[in-house]
Design an enzyme around this catalytic site. Structure first.
Site, PDB file in Angstrom:
ATOM      1  N   LYS A  13       0.837  -1.209   0.000  1.00  0.00           N
ATOM      2  CA  LYS A  13       0.000   0.000   0.000  1.00  0.00           C
ATOM      3  C   LYS A  13       0.868   1.254   0.000  1.00  0.00           C
ATOM      4  CE  LYS A  13      -2.828   0.823   3.657  1.00  0.00           C
ATOM      5  NZ  LYS A  13      -2.582   2.174   4.200  1.00  0.00           N
ATOM      6  N   SER A  14       1.884   1.301   0.852  1.00  0.00           N
ATOM      7  CA  SER A  14       2.714   2.512   0.945  1.00  0.00           C
ATOM      8  C   SER A  14       3.442   2.778  -0.369  1.00  0.00           C
ATOM      9  CB  SER A  14       3.742   2.357   2.067  1.00  0.00           C
ATOM     10  OG  SER A  14       3.093   2.277   3.305  1.00  0.00           O
ATOM     11  N   GLY A  85      -5.315   7.827   5.181  1.00  0.00           N
ATOM     12  CA  GLY A  85      -4.421   8.795   5.814  1.00  0.00           C
ATOM     13  C   GLY A  85      -3.208   9.091   4.947  1.00  0.00           C
ATOM     14  N   ARG A 113      -8.808  12.070  12.277  1.00  0.00           N
ATOM     15  CA  ARG A 113      -7.371  11.829  12.467  1.00  0.00           C
ATOM     16  C   ARG A 113      -6.568  13.130  12.413  1.00  0.00           C
ATOM     17  NH1 ARG A 113      -5.733   6.780   8.890  1.00  0.00           N
ATOM     18  NH2 ARG A 113      -3.848   7.007  10.145  1.00  0.00           N
ATOM     19  N   GLN A 159       4.526   9.198   7.181  1.00  0.00           N
ATOM     20  CA  GLN A 159       3.612  10.071   6.424  1.00  0.00           C
ATOM     21  C   GLN A 159       4.034  11.521   6.563  1.00  0.00           C
ATOM     22  OE1 GLN A 159      -0.348   9.097   7.785  1.00  0.00           O
ATOM     23  NE2 GLN A 159      -0.397   7.191   6.608  1.00  0.00           N
ATOM     24  N   ASP A 305       1.410  -1.231  11.755  1.00  0.00           N
ATOM     25  CA  ASP A 305       0.117  -1.672  11.222  1.00  0.00           C
ATOM     26  C   ASP A 305      -0.166  -3.147  11.513  1.00  0.00           C
ATOM     27  OD1 ASP A 305      -0.352   0.858  10.198  1.00  0.00           O
ATOM     28  OD2 ASP A 305       0.511   0.386   8.242  1.00  0.00           O
ATOM     29  N   LYS A 332      -5.014   5.826  14.509  1.00  0.00           N
ATOM     30  CA  LYS A 332      -5.074   5.135  13.213  1.00  0.00           C
ATOM     31  C   LYS A 332      -6.543   5.124  12.734  1.00  0.00           C
ATOM     32  CE  LYS A 332      -0.711   4.249  12.757  1.00  0.00           C
ATOM     33  NZ  LYS A 332       0.052   4.974  11.723  1.00  0.00           N
ATOM     34  N   ARG A 336      -6.940   1.938  17.814  1.00  0.00           N
ATOM     35  CA  ARG A 336      -6.653   0.496  17.737  1.00  0.00           C
ATOM     36  C   ARG A 336      -6.321  -0.113  19.089  1.00  0.00           C
ATOM     37  NH1 ARG A 336      -3.609   0.208  11.838  1.00  0.00           N
ATOM     38  NH2 ARG A 336      -5.554   0.260  10.645  1.00  0.00           N
ATOM     39  N   ARG A 379      -7.883  -3.295   9.327  1.00  0.00           N
ATOM     40  CA  ARG A 379      -6.907  -4.188   9.978  1.00  0.00           C
ATOM     41  C   ARG A 379      -7.505  -4.885  11.208  1.00  0.00           C
ATOM     42  NH1 ARG A 379      -2.754  -3.525   6.593  1.00  0.00           N
ATOM     43  NH2 ARG A 379      -2.180  -1.395   6.028  1.00  0.00           N
TER      44      ARG A 379
HETATM   45  C1  S3P Z   1       2.326   4.848   6.151  1.00  0.00           C
HETATM   46  C2  S3P Z   1       2.868   5.162   7.363  1.00  0.00           C
HETATM   47  C3  S3P Z   1       2.309   4.721   8.649  1.00  0.00           C
HETATM   48  C4  S3P Z   1       1.320   3.573   8.464  1.00  0.00           C
HETATM   49  C5  S3P Z   1       0.366   3.818   7.332  1.00  0.00           C
HETATM   50  C6  S3P Z   1       1.129   3.998   6.030  1.00  0.00           C
HETATM   51  C7  S3P Z   1       2.965   5.374   4.930  1.00  0.00           C
HETATM   52  O1  S3P Z   1       1.622   5.810   9.236  1.00  0.00           O
HETATM   53  O2  S3P Z   1       0.610   3.350   9.656  1.00  0.00           O
HETATM   54  O3  S3P Z   1      -0.522   2.726   7.183  1.00  0.00           O
HETATM   55  O4  S3P Z   1       2.639   4.901   3.818  1.00  0.00           O
HETATM   56  O5  S3P Z   1       3.815   6.271   5.041  1.00  0.00           O
HETATM   57  P1  S3P Z   1       2.417   6.912  10.117  1.00  0.00           P
HETATM   58  O6  S3P Z   1       3.419   7.538   9.230  1.00  0.00           O
HETATM   59  O7  S3P Z   1       1.373   7.911  10.550  1.00  0.00           O
HETATM   60  O8  S3P Z   1       3.002   6.157  11.259  1.00  0.00           O
END
Ligand code: S3P
Length: 419
Positions: A13-14, A85, A113, A159, A305, A332, A336, A379
């Site tokens: 996903k990232s 997010g 959030r 993020q 996650d 999140k 969670r 999740r």
């Molecule tokens: C992500 C960073 C994480 C993760 C999210 C995806 C990303 O969040 O929990 O599912 O793609 O950079 P945080 O950066 O807020 O920890």
């Protein structure tokens, strides 16, 4: 329970979010192979299209016509980020770097959030961010005219780090991000793979302004966060093994596999290689006697996650598992910590909340029964789906469909591998 099979869980996903965004900002055509086709990625594709980028419907080979670093257009609609997010925070960085204004919206969960964690550094850089209520969406970002930034991160968040790096790249200014702990580094790797000078040294990420971003094809490996559900299933099984193909095992993402190993499961990385700028392997997991463990803050970013499913594994282990330094879980897709503990109790396991984590007192593998409330959190749904696969269990999940946020084929795959 016996598990058997070879699985290739969907794309990370990232990396998928970043591949679409960098494809849109590239000079020319980029092909993303194996992009995750889930609701969160549809949110990113929608937002990029609203800003004028040529992003088609997502497919296994998504060909993007980039508009270049300075080519985005003011949107005529709200940028609806849905549940995502990563879309909201990274796109905020991109819009902050562009001379245009955009209003970001999201679903009820995303609107709760915190967004100040990104608006604060971006405001320091010269962007203007208007909130309509509190700290969340809706929010309007007025971008452009940025200056360079040195930023010391308060929370470990990839993020936030990525939003700052993207603002610097698009806004053509240098940035320096001091991380409080190492977080996933896909943005840095992908910048470097597209001709951008980004240096990482002793927890400091430095971006040198770039005139352009090269177009580049991207191969997306399988998502370790999705693979973790099946690694956990194999760990709590009685016999058999699962082989998970093409999994991204980048050290900033692989904490859950280390924890499963520490708890006693057999976890092997085979055919380790570099693909698409990432470390990738076949992960083979087999059951064994499981014992409780301790997870502290320093390990949390590498498995943030995966904590819902690790909590479910902990319920099947012997002894106590204690997680601390994980206060981020409260912000999140749901709170969670609360969702994990309340749902473990709802199905008959023994768990307790901490301010920044939780304790699970495991009682070994045994059938569990009860109704799980997901709060729409993908999740939570999948973690308890794994726990409910133990034979004799009667676990019902109130909203199984929310898995489509990150793993649309989860339930089908689950029934395929459980014998
Ligand atoms: C992500 C960073 C994480 C993760 C999210 C995806 C990303 O969040 O929990 O599912 O793609 O950079 P945080 O950066 O807020 O920890």
């Amino acid at each position: 329970m016996r598990v058997d099979g070879v699985l290739r869980v969907p794309g990370d996903k990232s990396i998928s979010h970043r591949a679409l965004m960098l494809g849109a900002l590239g000079d020319g055509v980029s092909c993303v192979r194996g992009v995750l086709q889930s609701l969160d990625l549809q949110s990113t594709a929608f937002v990029l299209r609203a800003l004028g980028a040529g992003v088609p419907d997502l497919s296994n080979q998504t060909v993007i016509r980039g508009v270049g670093l300075r080519g985005l257009l003011a949107p005529s609609v709200d940028l609806d980020c849905g549940n995502s997010g990563t879309t909201a925070r990274l796109m905020t960085g991109i819009v902050a770097g562009s001379p245009l204004a955009a209003r970001f919206t999201g679903d009820a969960s995303l609107s709760r959030r915190p967004m100040k964690r990104v608006s604060r550094p971006l405001t320091e850089m010269g962007a203007r961010v208007e909130f309509e209520a509190g700290d969340g969406l809706p929010m309007t970002v007025h971008g452009g005219g940025l200056r360079g930034l040195t930023w010391h991160m308060e929370t470990a968040s990839a993020q936030v780090k990525s939003a700052i790096l993207l603002a610097g790249l698009v806004g053509d200014v240098p940035v320096e991000v001091h991380e409080s702990a190492p977080t996933r580094d896909h943005t840095e790797r992908m910048f470097a793979g597209r001709g951008v000078d980004v240096r990482v040294d002793a927890g400091v990420v430095t971006l040198v302004p770039a005139a352009r971003l090269d177009a580049a094809d991207q191969l997306v490996p399988a998502d370790p966060s999705s693979a973790a559900f099946f690694a956990s299933l194999a760990a709590i099984a009685d016999s058999g093994a699962l082989a998970l193909d093409d999994v991204c095992v980048n050290a900033t993402r692989a904490g859950a596999f280390q924890v499963l190993r520490r708890m006693g499961a057999s976890v092997r990385f085979e055919n380790v290689r570099t693909e698409g700028g990432e470390d990738v392997a076949r992960v083979v997991v087999a059951p064994s006697a499981l014992r409780g463990t301790v997870i502290e803050g320093s390990e949390v970013p590498s498995l943030v996650d995966e904590l819902p499913v690790l909590a479910c594994v902990a319920a099947c282990a012997d002894g106590e598992t204690r997680v601390s330094g994980a206060g981020e879980l409260r912000v999140k897709e749901s709170d969670r910590i609360k969702a994990i503990v309340e749902n473990l109790r709802a199905v008959g396991a023994d768990a307790e909340e901490l301010a920044d984590g939780f304790v699970v007192r495991g009682t070994g593998r045994r059938p569990l029964a009860g109704r799980v409330t997901t709060h729409g959190d993908h999740r939570i749904a999948m973690a308890f789906g794994v726990l409910g696969a133990i034979p004799g269990s009667q676990v019902t999940v109130d909203d199984p469909a929310c898995a489509a946020v990150s793993f649309p084929t989860f339930w089908k795959e689950l029934s395929r591998v459980v014998g």
